[in-house]
Enzyme design. Structure first.
Site, short mmCIF file in Angstrom:
data_model
loop_
_atom_site.label_atom_id
_atom_site.label_comp_id
_atom_site.label_asym_id
_atom_site.label_seq_id
_atom_site.Cartn_x
_atom_site.Cartn_y
_atom_site.Cartn_z
N ARG A 1 -54.39 44.84 6.33
CA ARG A 1 -54.23 43.26 6.53
C ARG A 1 -53.57 42.27 7.88
NH1 ARG A 1 -57.22 41.30 1.22
NH2 ARG A 1 -55.81 42.93 0.89
N GLU B 1 -63.37 40.38 -9.02
CA GLU B 1 -62.46 40.44 -8.00
C GLU B 1 -64.04 39.84 -7.01
OE1 GLU B 1 -59.31 41.34 -6.67
OE2 GLU B 1 -59.07 41.31 -8.98
N ASN C 1 -57.36 34.52 -9.68
CA ASN C 1 -55.81 35.37 -10.48
C ASN C 1 -54.39 34.69 -9.83
OD1 ASN C 1 -54.01 36.94 -10.97
ND2 ASN C 1 -54.92 38.52 -10.11
N ASN D 1 -51.48 38.48 2.94
CA ASN D 1 -52.59 39.76 3.43
C ASN D 1 -53.31 39.56 4.51
OD1 ASN D 1 -53.11 40.35 0.67
ND2 ASN D 1 -54.56 38.47 0.34
N ARG E 1 -20.99 33.37 22.38
CA ARG E 1 -22.01 34.54 21.86
C ARG E 1 -20.87 35.00 20.94
NH1 ARG E 1 -21.80 37.83 27.02
NH2 ARG E 1 -21.67 39.54 25.79
N LYS F 1 -17.34 34.34 25.21
CA LYS F 1 -16.95 35.08 24.42
C LYS F 1 -16.14 35.64 23.20
CE LYS F 1 -16.28 39.54 24.71
NZ LYS F 1 -17.04 40.85 25.71
N ASN G 1 -7.09 22.21 30.12
CA ASN G 1 -8.09 22.56 30.54
C ASN G 1 -7.86 24.23 31.35
OD1 ASN G 1 -9.62 20.29 30.71
ND2 ASN G 1 -9.89 20.73 33.15
N SER H 1 -10.39 24.48 39.92
CA SER H 1 -11.44 24.57 39.82
C SER H 1 -11.37 26.43 40.59
CB SER H 1 -11.61 23.67 40.39
OG SER H 1 -11.58 22.61 40.09
C1 UD1 Z 1 -54.70 40.84 -6.14
C2 UD1 Z 1 -55.45 41.13 -7.38
C3 UD1 Z 1 -56.06 39.29 -7.16
C4 UD1 Z 1 -56.00 38.25 -6.70
C5 UD1 Z 1 -54.78 38.74 -5.70
C6 UD1 Z 1 -54.11 37.37 -6.21
C7 UD1 Z 1 -55.98 42.86 -7.82
C8 UD1 Z 1 -57.02 44.45 -8.22
N1 UD1 Z 1 -56.67 42.18 -7.13
O1 UD1 Z 1 -55.55 40.40 -4.88
O2 UD1 Z 1 -57.23 39.52 -8.60
O3 UD1 Z 1 -56.63 36.93 -7.23
O4 UD1 Z 1 -54.31 39.89 -5.67
O5 UD1 Z 1 -52.94 37.44 -4.80
O6 UD1 Z 1 -55.11 43.34 -8.44
N2 UD1 Z 1 -50.30 47.68 -4.76
C9 UD1 Z 1 -49.69 48.43 -4.99
N3 UD1 Z 1 -50.60 49.48 -4.78
C10 UD1 Z 1 -51.76 49.79 -5.13
C11 UD1 Z 1 -52.53 49.20 -3.90
C12 UD1 Z 1 -51.56 47.20 -3.94
O7 UD1 Z 1 -47.98 48.04 -5.03
O8 UD1 Z 1 -51.99 51.15 -4.72
C13 UD1 Z 1 -49.56 46.24 -4.18
C14 UD1 Z 1 -49.35 45.14 -3.15
O9 UD1 Z 1 -48.04 46.46 -2.30
C15 UD1 Z 1 -49.23 43.92 -2.65
C16 UD1 Z 1 -49.93 43.92 -4.23
O10 UD1 Z 1 -50.44 44.96 -5.08
O11 UD1 Z 1 -48.10 43.51 -2.88
C17 UD1 Z 1 -51.35 43.10 -4.92
O12 UD1 Z 1 -51.96 44.21 -4.13
P1 UD1 Z 1 -53.46 43.27 -2.63
O13 UD1 Z 1 -54.04 44.18 -2.21
O14 UD1 Z 1 -52.67 42.70 -1.66
O15 UD1 Z 1 -54.54 42.22 -3.98
P2 UD1 Z 1 -55.03 41.72 -3.35
O16 UD1 Z 1 -55.81 41.97 -2.60
O17 UD1 Z 1 -54.28 40.18 -3.00
CA CA Z 2 -52.57 39.79 -1.44
#
Ligand code: UD1
Ligand code: CA
Length: 462
Positions: free
Chosen positions: A15, A154, A169, A223, A328, A346, A372, A400
């Protein structure tokens, strides 16, 4: 309880619409992930593992020493990422903080509060929640009659009743490690995204404890770039507040952009249009701005900087820079010195009380104290192949419009005539002058007019 931490930072960040990994996008000069790691370290999180995937090398390169990585080859969801992270966590950690890597506003206080709540509640899982006016895409927290958490659903998988829940969450959890490992092993991918969801572990460990964040803003997740900008603004507010509470005047705070770690002394005034970046330190009682960019530089107490760019330079006390000056990298201005209007410096040092007031380029030069530099002087430091130095001594007065063809040296107390191209050293106390002598032609104007008139067809009578 021996605490460890796993940061989930492997996601695709689709996103964001970016080629860079999401957690590497910068906020107040630092990658998003650095803010999260700071909050963890500040809360005493212990051994920390960052789960990397998208742009793994770039993310790994920004981590502080002592932080481990675990590679999630395929992004199968937050639950899967947690499993990958746990496998790399020191075996002695029997409790684990799990945090999404996209929560740059998370604070050490909040992490600590959640850990305390976990210890107090004695449950297998403790969840940070937030109550939001617009819960949008966040997971909804379903609490049971006893007030404890039954599960998180979710937004995409929620029914209208669940969607109406305003408690979400927050993306930060504390688990008993063994209980979490067991719960994760049993999770499926039967949901709207076909992913293993970490929050689904809560249902298996229910009832879980929860702490509602006193300030929901601390749980804002990034996101999209819109959310990135919202978090940037809130971080800027936080940094500007810290400066003001530390004794710095910001007459129009919204116009001042700060990067983390910038230091400013008491009674300094920072006018709008000022950006302070990198390792920058401003002393007490300065006037900075309007329209100033200072990056990786220091400015001593009582100095004034107006409409100027300073990069990688040191400015002493009681100096004046600008308006319209460009320092610089590699400049050092000793106390009381001055770089004025339309002046570019610089890799140059100005001695105590030395002045370059107007319209000059001084590069690869040393200027002695109390010297100066006249208006419109230039050091010709580049012969087309190599850079050379210009040394101008103490108490020198250059005329100058002089050019110093480097390498060249002007001795202490010397002078140069206006309009001179100085190609040879000028000894101490001498005058260096290098220009054509002026010729005066008496009565020239009248004779020229008479000649022109004679050339006209009417012979000058009409
Ligand atoms: C997630 C939570 C949601 C919560 C929200 C809070 C889940 C399924 N949902 O949603 O309940 O309200 O965060 O901000 O967890 N990531 C990985 N590997 C993966 C997928 C994700 O490392 O396979 C990491 C991403 O880089 C990110 C974090 O996990 O930093 C959260 O993932 P993201 O896709 O942003 O979850 P949300 O949709 O925000
Ligand atoms: Ca997130």
């Amino acid at each position: 309880m021996i605490l460890g931490a796993v940061v989930l930072a492997a996601g695709l960040g689709t996103r964001m619409g970016s080629r860079r990994p999401k957690v590497m996008h910068r906020l107040a000069g630092r990658p998003m992930l650095a803010w999260v790691l700071d909050a963890l370290a500040g809360a005493g999180a212990g051994h920390t593992v960052v789960v990397i995937g998208r742009g793994a090398e770039e993310v790994a390169a920004c981590l502080p020493p002592g932080v481990s990585t675990a590679l999630q080859e395929e992004q199968l969801g937050t639950g899967h990422a947690a499993q990958v992270g746990l496998a790399a966590l020191e075996p002695r950690c029997d409790a684990v903080l799990i945090v999404n890597g996209d929560l740059p506003l998370m604070t050490a206080e909040l992490v600590r509060a959640l850990v305390d709540e976990h210890a107090r509640g004695g449950r297998a899982a403790t969840l940070l929640t937030a109550r939001l006016d617009d819960p949008g895409p966040y997971g909804r927290v379903v609490r049971g009659a006893d007030g404890l958490v039954e599960r998180v659903v979710e937004a995409r998988d929620a029914d209208p009743g669940e969607l109406a829940i305003d408690e979400v969450n927050g993306g930060l959890y504390v688990f008993s490690r063994s209980a979490l490992e067991e719960a994760l092993a049993g999770l499926g991918r039967d949901n709207a995204q076909g992913e293993v969801y970490l929050p689904d572990a809560l249902a298996r460990l229910a009832p879980a404890a929860a702490l509602a964040a006193p300030d929901p803003a601390a749980t804002l997740g990034v996101n999209t770039r819109v959310e990135l900008a919202v978090c940037e603004r809130l971080l800027q507010d936080r940094l500007r507040r810290e400066l003001m509470l530390g004794g710095v005047t910001l007459p129009d705070p919204a116009g001042v952009y700060l990067e983390a770690g910038v230091q400013v002394g008491e009674d300094t005034v920072i006018w709008p249009g000022t950006h302070l970046r990198g390792a920058t330190e401003i002393g007490a009682g300065c006037e900075i701005g309007p329209d100033v960019v200072i990056s990786d530089s220091s400015v001593g107490a009582g100095s004034t900087v107006v409409s100027a760019h300073l990069l990688g330079s040191e400015v002493g006390e009681g100096c004046r820079v600008g308006p319209f000056a460009y320092l610089r990298p590699g400049c050092r201005l000793e106390d009381g010195s001055r770089a004025g209007t339309y002046v570019e410096l610089k890799n140059t040092s100005l001695g105590r009380d030395a002045r370059v007031p107007h319209l000059s380029y001084v590069g690869d030069a040393t200027v002695g104290e109390d010297t100066n530099i006249g208006a419109g002087n230039i050091t010709a430091n580049y012969d087309g192949f190599r850079k050379h130095r210009t040394e101008i001594g103490a108490r020198v007065k250059t005329g100058s419009d002089c050019v110093f063809v480097a390498p060249v040296r002007v001795g202490d107390g010397a002078m140069t005539g206006a309009g001179s191209i100085i190609t040879h050293d000028v000894p101490d106390g001498a005058l260096g002058i290098a220009r054509a002598r002026q010729t005066v032609v008496e009565g020239y104007a009248e004779k020229a007019a008479a000649r022109a008139a004679a050339r006209r067809p009417d012979g000058g009578s009409g």
